[in-house]
Scaffold this motif. Structure first.
Motif, mmCIF file in Angstrom:
data_model
loop_
_atom_site.group_PDB
_atom_site.id
_atom_site.type_symbol
_atom_site.label_atom_id
_atom_site.label_comp_id
_atom_site.label_asym_id
_atom_site.label_seq_id
_atom_site.Cartn_x
_atom_site.Cartn_y
_atom_site.Cartn_z
ATOM 1 N N PRO A 362 0.802 -1.230 0.000
ATOM 2 C CA PRO A 362 0.000 0.000 0.000
ATOM 3 C C PRO A 362 0.834 1.279 0.000
ATOM 4 O O PRO A 362 0.467 2.261 -0.640
ATOM 5 C CB PRO A 362 -0.830 -0.115 1.281
ATOM 6 C CG PRO A 362 -0.827 -1.555 1.623
ATOM 7 C CD PRO A 362 0.496 -2.082 1.157
ATOM 8 N N LEU A 363 1.941 1.299 0.737
ATOM 9 C CA LEU A 363 2.768 2.500 0.772
ATOM 10 C C LEU A 363 3.396 2.782 -0.587
ATOM 11 O O LEU A 363 3.434 3.923 -1.049
ATOM 12 C CB LEU A 363 3.854 2.358 1.845
ATOM 13 C CG LEU A 363 3.367 2.467 3.289
ATOM 14 C CD1 LEU A 363 4.452 2.048 4.261
ATOM 15 C CD2 LEU A 363 2.893 3.886 3.596
ATOM 16 N N GLU A 364 3.894 1.742 -1.241
ATOM 17 C CA GLU A 364 4.468 1.934 -2.571
ATOM 18 C C GLU A 364 3.390 2.335 -3.561
ATOM 19 O O GLU A 364 3.639 3.138 -4.474
ATOM 20 C CB GLU A 364 5.161 0.649 -3.021
ATOM 21 C CG GLU A 364 5.840 0.744 -4.380
ATOM 22 C CD GLU A 364 6.906 1.824 -4.439
ATOM 23 O OE1 GLU A 364 7.157 2.336 -5.552
ATOM 24 O OE2 GLU A 364 7.492 2.171 -3.381
ATOM 25 N N ALA A 365 2.174 1.807 -3.402
ATOM 26 C CA ALA A 365 1.073 2.189 -4.280
ATOM 27 C C ALA A 365 0.762 3.679 -4.139
ATOM 28 O O ALA A 365 0.579 4.388 -5.144
ATOM 29 C CB ALA A 365 -0.163 1.361 -3.961
ATOM 30 N N LEU A 366 0.724 4.172 -2.900
ATOM 31 C CA LEU A 366 0.499 5.603 -2.689
ATOM 32 C C LEU A 366 1.622 6.429 -3.294
ATOM 33 O O LEU A 366 1.389 7.503 -3.859
ATOM 34 C CB LEU A 366 0.388 5.895 -1.192
ATOM 35 C CG LEU A 366 -0.957 5.642 -0.522
ATOM 36 C CD1 LEU A 366 -0.856 5.932 0.968
ATOM 37 C CD2 LEU A 366 -2.045 6.501 -1.148
ATOM 38 N N ARG A 367 2.837 5.954 -3.163
ATOM 39 C CA ARG A 367 3.976 6.679 -3.721
ATOM 40 C C ARG A 367 3.855 6.781 -5.243
ATOM 41 O O ARG A 367 4.103 7.838 -5.832
ATOM 42 C CB ARG A 367 5.273 5.970 -3.321
ATOM 43 C CG ARG A 367 6.522 6.668 -3.827
ATOM 44 C CD ARG A 367 7.774 5.970 -3.339
ATOM 45 N NE ARG A 367 8.016 6.193 -1.926
ATOM 46 C CZ ARG A 367 8.051 5.241 -1.001
ATOM 47 N NH1 ARG A 367 7.849 3.968 -1.339
ATOM 48 N NH2 ARG A 367 8.281 5.529 0.257
ATOM 49 N N ARG A 368 3.468 5.709 -5.896
ATOM 50 C CA ARG A 368 3.307 5.718 -7.360
ATOM 51 C C ARG A 368 2.192 6.672 -7.776
ATOM 52 O O ARG A 368 2.317 7.395 -8.781
ATOM 53 C CB ARG A 368 3.013 4.301 -7.847
ATOM 54 C CG ARG A 368 4.205 3.358 -7.745
ATOM 55 C CD ARG A 368 3.774 1.914 -7.872
ATOM 56 N NE ARG A 368 3.176 1.630 -9.186
ATOM 57 C CZ ARG A 368 2.517 0.516 -9.465
ATOM 58 N NH1 ARG A 368 2.359 -0.421 -8.518
ATOM 59 N NH2 ARG A 368 2.022 0.321 -10.670
ATOM 60 N N VAL A 369 1.109 6.690 -7.020
ATOM 61 C CA VAL A 369 0.014 7.605 -7.323
ATOM 62 C C VAL A 369 0.495 9.056 -7.214
ATOM 63 O O VAL A 369 0.210 9.895 -8.075
ATOM 64 C CB VAL A 369 -1.180 7.357 -6.382
ATOM 65 C CG1 VAL A 369 -2.229 8.451 -6.532
ATOM 66 C CG2 VAL A 369 -1.802 5.993 -6.664
ATOM 67 N N ALA A 370 1.235 9.350 -6.173
ATOM 68 C CA ALA A 370 1.739 10.712 -5.984
ATOM 69 C C ALA A 370 2.692 11.114 -7.095
ATOM 70 O O ALA A 370 2.674 12.263 -7.565
ATOM 71 C CB ALA A 370 2.433 10.819 -4.627
ATOM 72 N N GLU A 371 3.534 10.199 -7.527
ATOM 73 C CA GLU A 371 4.517 10.509 -8.564
ATOM 74 C C GLU A 371 3.858 10.878 -9.884
ATOM 75 O O GLU A 371 4.297 11.804 -10.577
ATOM 76 C CB GLU A 371 5.458 9.311 -8.756
ATOM 77 C CG GLU A 371 6.459 9.134 -7.626
ATOM 78 C CD GLU A 371 7.296 7.873 -7.792
ATOM 79 O OE1 GLU A 371 6.975 7.068 -8.709
ATOM 80 O OE2 GLU A 371 8.241 7.677 -7.008
#
Length: 498
Positions: A362-371
């Motif tokens: 989930p944390l990496e998913a949020l990071r990808r969304v933000a990028e």
């Protein structure tokens, strides 16, 4: 500093003597509100004006003199604090070459950071015994040192961003601020020892450390179960950053066990100095074991929060994509905007699919969304959750391996902290850089005790964690190895014995 104090005192004295007279003149010679003028009223007004005209420049000049003298004294003091290489070289002191000054600045940052971290850790034990009010002066000293160190790290980041354009003054200021931070901690070390009074009676401190040890021992076992659960619920990448932390916590606790036992034995034998050394080493190990366990618990909470926040973040991101398609494109080329939009759409669709299929990170998913949202001018608020986690993760790694981590990783971590509330996405980037650099330093450092059975009692971890200063692999295994344990204080006092 005497010049500054003298000038400031003079200015205050002038104000104290003259201003009451001005006030008296104003109160004694009020001009009646009437159309009738008089020679007496006119004279009184002229007297007021002349007195005020005389006093105000005098006060301003005195104040300016005081400020200038204080600034001069401060510059002189700072200049004296960071010229050890040229001290005693004669009247014409030659400043060190730029590369040496750069190395000096790096060393100063590492030393000051280590002192602040160690002081904060031991302060936690003492506050647990005596309360926040009793340790207030020492807490204030740590805060002062943290502020000076934060400013020094920010200067270092500026220097690293533009090394060719940066001046020697920046490096000078970095060293000076680190010296100020260490000096403040050194000044409080004696008072800190007086409060602890370990030489008179260390039974209370030992009991307090043993209670924390037992609580942490139980939490370490629970952290192992938490880590296993994370492996089942999420993708392997989700828990990779804490994969070895339970074992490292156990390693520090092994060292703490030895330290606490030897502290009690030495105290019973009347060997107070040795007992104090063992106790401080054990406290440092307990503090670092707690960091490892906290890291596992914090990650579990962050992953759960990220999984809950992801659907809303995806909705925000998709709304940003729609808005980007509809808004005027005069600000950037049409092709570039379309490229950003297509990339965002593909990433958001992939994230939704991965989240639905599971397990995922989930944390990496949020990071990808933000990028992918950043080029569209809209970053989901949940990215702050990601930045807080990565910053705390890097801080824990550096703190528990500070015997190996150099200035560059610490500088990036400080920048991540500074940007955490202003620009979470940028803070996350700096925090990840800090972790990568720290891991590089740790790999380069290696394990000086690898393969030596007499050092399986956690000593290697204590040296790597900066709990013990130096590296003395030939010391007897039944004594403290690695040098003296560190304690509250700056560079001149943190390795004191007793």
């Amino acid at each position: 500093m005497r010049l500054a104090h003298t000038a400031l005192g003079g200015a205050i004295g002038v104000m104290w003597l003259v201003l009451p007279g001005v006030t008296a003149d104003h109160s004694d010679h009020e001009v009646p509100v009437s159309a009738v003028g008089s020679a007496h009223g006119t004279a009184a007004q002229e007297d007021e004006t002349s007195t005020g005209d005389l006093v105000l420049p005098l006060v301003a000049a005195g104040t300016a003199t005081a400020v200038a003298a204080y600034a001069y004294a401060r510059r002189r003091r700072r200049a004296r604090t960071h010229t050890p290489a040229t001290a005693g070289a004669g009247p014409a002191q030659v400043p060190p070459p730029a590369p040496e000054l750069d190395r000096q600045a790096r060393r100063s940052l590492v030393t000051a950071d280590d002192c602040v971290r160690t002081s904060r850790e031991e302060l936690g034990f003492v506050e647990g015994l005596f309360g926040a009010e009793a340790v207030a002066p020492f807490t204030e000293a740590v805060r002062y040192a943290e502020a000076e160190l934060s400013a020094a790290f920010q200067l270092r980041q500026t220097y690293d961003d533009n090394p060719t354009d940066a001046s020697r003054d920046i490096l000078d200021e970095i060293v000076a601020r680190c010296v100020d931070a260490g000096r403040r901690l050194d000044a409080e070390a004696a008072g800190f020892d007086q409060l602890r009074a370990l030489e008179q009676d260390m039974s209370g401190a030992l009991r307090h450390a043993e209670v924390r040890f037992r609580e942490l021992n139980g939490r370490t076992g629970a952290a192992g179960s938490t880590l296993a659960d994370l492996g089942e619920r999420y993708a392997p990448t989700a828990s990779f950053s804490v994969s070895g932390q339970v074992e490292q916590a156990k390693d520090r606790l092994v060292f703490a066990t030895t330290g606490l036992n030897r502290a009690r034995q030495s105290a019973d034998l009347g060997e107070t100095d040795r007992a104090v050394l063992h106790l401080r080493a054990a406290e440092g190990a307990i503090a670092q074991a707690e960091v490892f366990v906290d890291g596992v618990d914090r990650l579990a909470s962050a992953l759960a929060a990220a999984a809950q926040a992801l659907p809303e973040a995806l909705d925000e991101a998709e709304a940003a994509v729609v808005e980007a398609r509809e808004r005027p494109t005069a600000e950037e080329p049409v092709g570039a905007l379309e490229g950003h939009v297509r990339r965002a759409e593909a990433t958001l669709a992939a994230v939704r699919e991965e989240a639905a299929a599971g397990p995922y990170d989930p944390l990496e998913a949020l990071r990808r969304v933000a990028e992918v949202c950043a080029p569209l001018g809209a970053v989901p608020g949940a990215v702050r959750l990601v930045a807080r986690g990565s910053t705390a993760d890097a801080d824990g790694l550096i703190g528990t391996h500070r015997g190996a981590v150099a200035a560059e990783a610490r500088t990036r971590l400080a920048e991540a902290r500074r940007l955490l509330d202003r620009d979470p996405a940028e803070a996350d980037t700096f925090a990840r850089q800090a972790r990568e650099l720290a891991e590089r330093d740790i790999r380069a450092h290696g394990n000086p005790y690898g393969g030596r059975p007499e050092h399986t009692n956690g000593v290697a971890g204590a040296v790597l964690g900066g709990i013990l200063l130096g590296d003395l692999p030939d010391a007897r295994p039944d004594t403290l190895t690695g040098g003296a344990p560190v304690s509250f204080g700056g560079p001149a006092t943190r390795a004191r014995r007793g």
